[in-house]
Scaffold this motif. Structure first.
Motif, PDB file in Angstrom:
ATOM      1  N   THR A   1      -9.868  -3.911  -4.595  1.00  0.00           N
ATOM      2  CA  THR A   1     -11.005  -3.001  -4.433  1.00  0.00           C
ATOM      3  C   THR A   1     -10.585  -1.737  -3.696  1.00  0.00           C
ATOM      4  OG1 THR A   1     -12.533  -4.873  -4.411  1.00  0.00           O
ATOM      5  CG2 THR A   1     -13.347  -2.784  -3.548  1.00  0.00           C
ATOM      6  N   ALA A   2      -9.758  -1.883  -2.659  1.00  0.00           N
ATOM      7  CA  ALA A   2      -9.292  -0.702  -1.923  1.00  0.00           C
ATOM      8  C   ALA A   2      -8.544   0.257  -2.833  1.00  0.00           C
ATOM      9  CB  ALA A   2      -8.397  -1.132  -0.757  1.00  0.00           C
ATOM     10  N   ASP A   3      -7.784  -0.277  -3.782  1.00  0.00           N
ATOM     11  CA  ASP A   3      -7.049   0.576  -4.719  1.00  0.00           C
ATOM     12  C   ASP A   3      -7.989   1.309  -5.666  1.00  0.00           C
ATOM     13  OD1 ASP A   3      -4.557  -0.290  -3.661  1.00  0.00           O
ATOM     14  OD2 ASP A   3      -4.692  -2.108  -4.880  1.00  0.00           O
ATOM     15  N   VAL A   4      -9.087   0.656  -6.043  1.00  0.00           N
ATOM     16  CA  VAL A   4     -10.091   1.331  -6.873  1.00  0.00           C
ATOM     17  C   VAL A   4     -10.666   2.521  -6.114  1.00  0.00           C
ATOM     18  CG1 VAL A   4     -12.319   1.092  -8.037  1.00  0.00           C
ATOM     19  CG2 VAL A   4     -10.654  -0.770  -8.148  1.00  0.00           C
ATOM     20  N   VAL A   5     -11.021   2.308  -4.855  1.00  0.00           N
ATOM     21  CA  VAL A   5     -11.576   3.395  -4.045  1.00  0.00           C
ATOM     22  C   VAL A   5     -10.567   4.530  -3.903  1.00  0.00           C
ATOM     23  CG1 VAL A   5     -12.472   4.004  -1.760  1.00  0.00           C
ATOM     24  CG2 VAL A   5     -13.124   1.829  -2.818  1.00  0.00           C
ATOM     25  N   ASP A   6      -9.309   4.190  -3.645  1.00  0.00           N
ATOM     26  CA  ASP A   6      -8.275   5.224  -3.529  1.00  0.00           C
ATOM     27  C   ASP A   6      -8.146   6.022  -4.823  1.00  0.00           C
ATOM     28  OD1 ASP A   6      -7.618   4.586  -0.905  1.00  0.00           O
ATOM     29  OD2 ASP A   6      -5.981   3.238  -1.478  1.00  0.00           O
ATOM     30  N   ALA A   7      -8.186   5.332  -5.954  1.00  0.00           N
ATOM     31  CA  ALA A   7      -8.024   6.013  -7.239  1.00  0.00           C
ATOM     32  C   ALA A   7      -9.213   6.922  -7.538  1.00  0.00           C
ATOM     33  CB  ALA A   7      -7.848   4.984  -8.352  1.00  0.00           C
ATOM     34  N   VAL A   8     -10.425   6.457  -7.254  1.00  0.00           N
ATOM     35  CA  VAL A   8     -11.609   7.294  -7.502  1.00  0.00           C
ATOM     36  C   VAL A   8     -11.581   8.512  -6.587  1.00  0.00           C
ATOM     37  CG1 VAL A   8     -14.117   7.376  -7.431  1.00  0.00           C
ATOM     38  CG2 VAL A   8     -12.978   5.370  -8.380  1.00  0.00           C
ATOM     39  N   ARG A   9     -11.219   8.310  -5.335  1.00  0.00           N
ATOM     40  CA  ARG A   9     -11.108   9.452  -4.416  1.00  0.00           C
ATOM     41  C   ARG A   9     -10.061  10.439  -4.907  1.00  0.00           C
ATOM     42  NH1 ARG A   9     -11.382   5.993   1.156  1.00  0.00           N
ATOM     43  NH2 ARG A   9     -13.606   6.292   1.618  1.00  0.00           N
ATOM     44  N   ARG A  10      -8.954   9.905  -5.419  1.00  0.00           N
ATOM     45  CA  ARG A  10      -7.896  10.779  -5.937  1.00  0.00           C
ATOM     46  C   ARG A  10      -8.429  11.639  -7.071  1.00  0.00           C
ATOM     47  NH1 ARG A  10      -4.728  13.964  -7.402  1.00  0.00           N
ATOM     48  NH2 ARG A  10      -2.449  13.763  -7.689  1.00  0.00           N
ATOM     49  N   LEU A  11      -9.235  11.060  -7.931  1.00  0.00           N
ATOM     50  CA  LEU A  11      -9.818  11.825  -9.027  1.00  0.00           C
ATOM     51  C   LEU A  11     -10.777  12.892  -8.505  1.00  0.00           C
ATOM     52  CD1 LEU A  11     -10.466   8.947 -11.572  1.00  0.00           C
ATOM     53  CD2 LEU A  11      -8.957  10.905 -11.937  1.00  0.00           C
ATOM     54  N   THR A  12     -11.612  12.540  -7.551  1.00  0.00           N
ATOM     55  CA  THR A  12     -12.603  13.513  -7.057  1.00  0.00           C
ATOM     56  C   THR A  12     -11.926  14.697  -6.368  1.00  0.00           C
ATOM     57  OG1 THR A  12     -12.880  12.346  -4.941  1.00  0.00           O
ATOM     58  CG2 THR A  12     -14.359  11.725  -6.744  1.00  0.00           C
ATOM     59  N   ARG A  13     -10.719  14.503  -5.840  1.00  0.00           N
ATOM     60  CA  ARG A  13      -9.999  15.597  -5.160  1.00  0.00           C
ATOM     61  C   ARG A  13      -9.178  16.448  -6.126  1.00  0.00           C
ATOM     62  NH1 ARG A  13      -8.214  11.413  -1.649  1.00  0.00           N
ATOM     63  NH2 ARG A  13      -6.094  11.763  -2.442  1.00  0.00           N
ATOM     64  N   ALA A  14      -9.054  15.997  -7.361  1.00  0.00           N
ATOM     65  CA  ALA A  14      -8.226  16.719  -8.331  1.00  0.00           C
ATOM     66  C   ALA A  14      -8.985  17.936  -8.866  1.00  0.00           C
ATOM     67  CB  ALA A  14      -7.845  15.794  -9.478  1.00  0.00           C
ATOM     68  N   PRO A  15      -8.261  18.941  -9.330  1.00  0.00           N
ATOM     69  CA  PRO A  15      -8.931  20.084  -9.953  1.00  0.00           C
ATOM     70  C   PRO A  15      -9.353  19.758 -11.383  1.00  0.00           C
ATOM     71  CG  PRO A  15      -6.561  20.408  -9.973  1.00  0.00           C
ATOM     72  CD  PRO A  15      -6.810  19.139  -9.213  1.00  0.00           C
ATOM     73  N   GLY A  16     -10.221  20.593 -11.928  1.00  0.00           N
ATOM     74  CA  GLY A  16     -10.552  20.528 -13.347  1.00  0.00           C
ATOM     75  C   GLY A  16     -11.365  19.321 -13.752  1.00  0.00           C
ATOM     76  N   ALA A  17     -11.126  18.859 -14.990  1.00  0.00           N
ATOM     77  CA  ALA A  17     -11.928  17.797 -15.590  1.00  0.00           C
ATOM     78  C   ALA A  17     -11.799  16.486 -14.820  1.00  0.00           C
ATOM     79  CB  ALA A  17     -11.507  17.591 -17.044  1.00  0.00           C
TER      80      ALA A  17
ATOM     81  N   ARG B   1       0.802  -1.224   0.000  1.00  0.00           N
ATOM     82  CA  ARG B   1       0.000   0.000   0.000  1.00  0.00           C
ATOM     83  C   ARG B   1       0.843   1.285   0.000  1.00  0.00           C
ATOM     84  NH1 ARG B   1      -5.055   1.845   0.589  1.00  0.00           N
ATOM     85  NH2 ARG B   1      -5.488   3.607   1.948  1.00  0.00           N
ATOM     86  N   PRO B   2       1.932   1.380   0.762  1.00  0.00           N
ATOM     87  CA  PRO B   2       2.701   2.636   0.708  1.00  0.00           C
ATOM     88  C   PRO B   2       3.191   2.973  -0.690  1.00  0.00           C
ATOM     89  CG  PRO B   2       3.382   1.312   2.594  1.00  0.00           C
ATOM     90  CD  PRO B   2       2.489   0.442   1.753  1.00  0.00           C
ATOM     91  N   PHE B   3       3.577   1.961  -1.465  1.00  0.00           N
ATOM     92  CA  PHE B   3       4.073   2.210  -2.814  1.00  0.00           C
ATOM     93  C   PHE B   3       2.936   2.664  -3.729  1.00  0.00           C
ATOM     94  CE2 PHE B   3       6.266  -1.839  -1.312  1.00  0.00           C
ATOM     95  CZ  PHE B   3       7.169  -1.144  -0.521  1.00  0.00           C
ATOM     96  N   LYS B   4       1.774   2.062  -3.557  1.00  0.00           N
ATOM     97  CA  LYS B   4       0.615   2.424  -4.376  1.00  0.00           C
ATOM     98  C   LYS B   4       0.176   3.863  -4.092  1.00  0.00           C
ATOM     99  CE  LYS B   4      -1.225  -2.324  -4.460  1.00  0.00           C
ATOM    100  NZ  LYS B   4      -2.321  -3.186  -3.952  1.00  0.00           N
ATOM    101  N   LEU B   5       0.103   4.229  -2.816  1.00  0.00           N
ATOM    102  CA  LEU B   5      -0.319   5.587  -2.464  1.00  0.00           C
ATOM    103  C   LEU B   5       0.706   6.614  -2.925  1.00  0.00           C
ATOM    104  CD1 LEU B   5      -1.795   5.056   1.127  1.00  0.00           C
ATOM    105  CD2 LEU B   5      -3.022   5.310  -1.046  1.00  0.00           C
ATOM    106  N   ALA B   6       1.990   6.261  -2.851  1.00  0.00           N
ATOM    107  CA  ALA B   6       3.016   7.195  -3.329  1.00  0.00           C
ATOM    108  C   ALA B   6       2.838   7.483  -4.806  1.00  0.00           C
ATOM    109  CB  ALA B   6       4.410   6.617  -3.053  1.00  0.00           C
ATOM    110  N   GLU B   7       2.429   6.481  -5.568  1.00  0.00           N
ATOM    111  CA  GLU B   7       2.173   6.700  -6.999  1.00  0.00           C
ATOM    112  C   GLU B   7       1.014   7.667  -7.201  1.00  0.00           C
ATOM    113  OE1 GLU B   7       1.930   3.899  -9.946  1.00  0.00           O
ATOM    114  OE2 GLU B   7       4.109   3.903  -9.941  1.00  0.00           O
ATOM    115  N   LEU B   8      -0.061   7.464  -6.460  1.00  0.00           N
ATOM    116  CA  LEU B   8      -1.218   8.343  -6.622  1.00  0.00           C
ATOM    117  C   LEU B   8      -0.886   9.780  -6.257  1.00  0.00           C
ATOM    118  CD1 LEU B   8      -4.244   6.244  -5.293  1.00  0.00           C
ATOM    119  CD2 LEU B   8      -3.770   6.898  -7.662  1.00  0.00           C
TER     120      LEU B   8
END
Length: 388
Positions: free
Chosen positions: A247-263, A119-126
């Motif tokens: 599944t946890a990585d999917v949730v992290d990625a979707v949350r990352r998108l919702t927190r991003a600016p713009g499109a 998980r630390p490596f995955k979150l660092a990528e995001l």
């Protein structure tokens, strides 16, 4: 069906599979050990795994392991007592990750139960600046014609595979090299023809982090444009191959998108809503972590793929499982080695292992002339292959 070559083993020193078992796996153990404040029990188990995976033999799972029966059916009983290097490479790689989870207590009843060691490596990528740059590029794409957006997002999903964490452990400069301008195979027109008002798309994900984000963006585009009515995203039921998506990585990625600016935020909220209303469903079938090719898939998984207008299989490992982890002649027809698959199937893959099918003779000859056999494993070439 073409003549079937033997499965790939890792018993030849100097070969790519041998280097994965002898060099990459020990590096992964060291990195996982340093990523968490594990206690003496986990440290002892990791040290034992390091010794066993490089010099020892296959040892059985504990009697109480929840998936012991699954692994017995997948070959563990047959391979017990044999060298890791003398059983099918696909099997020994998968066994390594299962034993790594055992070592850190993932399946136990203690405090480390369910803790993803990657998980630390995955979150660092995001959270990496490169992810910000990639998401910012969506703003310029937002006003382009739908077909142009779709093509860009398809290629984003394809080349996003170069963010594979496990690959970078043994090839740190992979992402700094320029991608080749063309693909070694490109059936993208056939792919789009199957996604024209389709009912269901299955997408078999590969890696989390900066690869999963473009996969999700492609799904968001297909749903928003009505090219598919619903999407089923297949992920792993537990951590696997360093960066494989759960599944946890999917949730992290979707949350990352919702927190991003713009499109990017709009796509993130669209995905969140799609998951809520069922037009995007996440699956985590146990066979997703099996050490076997898809030709051995169980009936329920085959039925799901059969019901899809198209199944898109992402990444190098899934490609090996799709065509069989064998040293095919590169010109072997992709359609021939996937004729067992229960519905239309597409592969999106950057090349990071020896297995390859479906190349034109002239393409293979040019690659060999330019690079010898390095083109197979360097991650600088990619393909889009479709069997309708």
């Amino acid at each position: 069906m073409p003549d079937t070559p033997p499965v790939i083993l890792a018993d030849e020193p100097g070969s790519f599979p041998h280097s994965v078992l002898a060099e990459r796996h020990p590096a992964i153990i060291r990195q996982v050990r340093e990523a968490f404040p594990y206690g003496p029990e986990q440290h002892r188990a990791l040290d034992a795994l390091l010794e066993n995976c490089t010099k020892g033999v296959i040892e059985p799972l504990p009697a109480a392991a929840p998936d012991r029966a699954d692994w017995a059916a997948w070959g563990a009983d047959e391979y017990t007592g044999r060298s890791w290097f003398e059983v099918p490479w696909l099997w020994s790689e998968s066994w390594f990750y299962r034993q790594l989870l055992q070592a850190v207590g993932y399946f136990g009843s203690g405090p480390w139960q369910g803790i993803d060691p990657f998980r630390p490596f995955k979150l660092a990528e995001l959270d990496a600046p490169e992810t910000d740059e990639e998401l910012a590029a969506l703003d310029a794409l937002d006003g382009r014609p739908a077909d142009e957006q779709g093509a860009a997002l398809l290629h984003g999903s394809l080349w996003g595979n170069r963010a594979d964490l496990g690959f970078r452990l043994s090839d740190a400069d992979a992402e700094n090299r320029d991608a080749v301008p063309g693909l070694v195979a490109d059936d993208s027109a056939a792919l789009w023809s199957l996604l024209d008002g389709a009912d269901t798309l299955c997408l078999v994900a590969d890696n989390a982090g900066r690869e999963l984000v473009p996969d999700l963006l492609l799904i968001a585009h297909l749903l928003a444009q009505g090219r598919v009515r619903r999407a089923i995203l297949h992920v792993k039921p537990y951590p696997y191959y360093v960066s494989d998506a759960t599944t946890a990585d999917v949730v992290d990625a979707v949350r990352r998108l919702t927190r991003a600016p713009g499109a990017a935020a709009g796509h993130g909220h669209g995905l969140w809503s799609a998951m809520a209303d069922g037009s995007l469903t996440v699956r985590a079938h146990p066979f997703s972590c099996a050490p076997l090719p898809y030709g051995a898939m169980p009936d329920d998984l085959a039925a799901e793929f059969a019901g899809a207008a198209l199944t898109v299989v992402k990444g190098d490992l899934n490609y090996r499982r799709l065509v069989g982890d064998r040293m095919w002649a590169p010109t072997t027809a992709f359609a021939d080695v996937t004729d067992y698959f229960p519905g239309p199937v597409a592969a999106l893959r950057t090349l990071k292992s020896d297995v390859i099918t479906g190349l034109a003779p002239a393409t293979e000859a040019a690659l060999v002339a330019a690079e010898g056999q390095r083109w197979r494993t360097g991650g600088t070439h990619a393909l889009i292959q479709v069997r309708p």
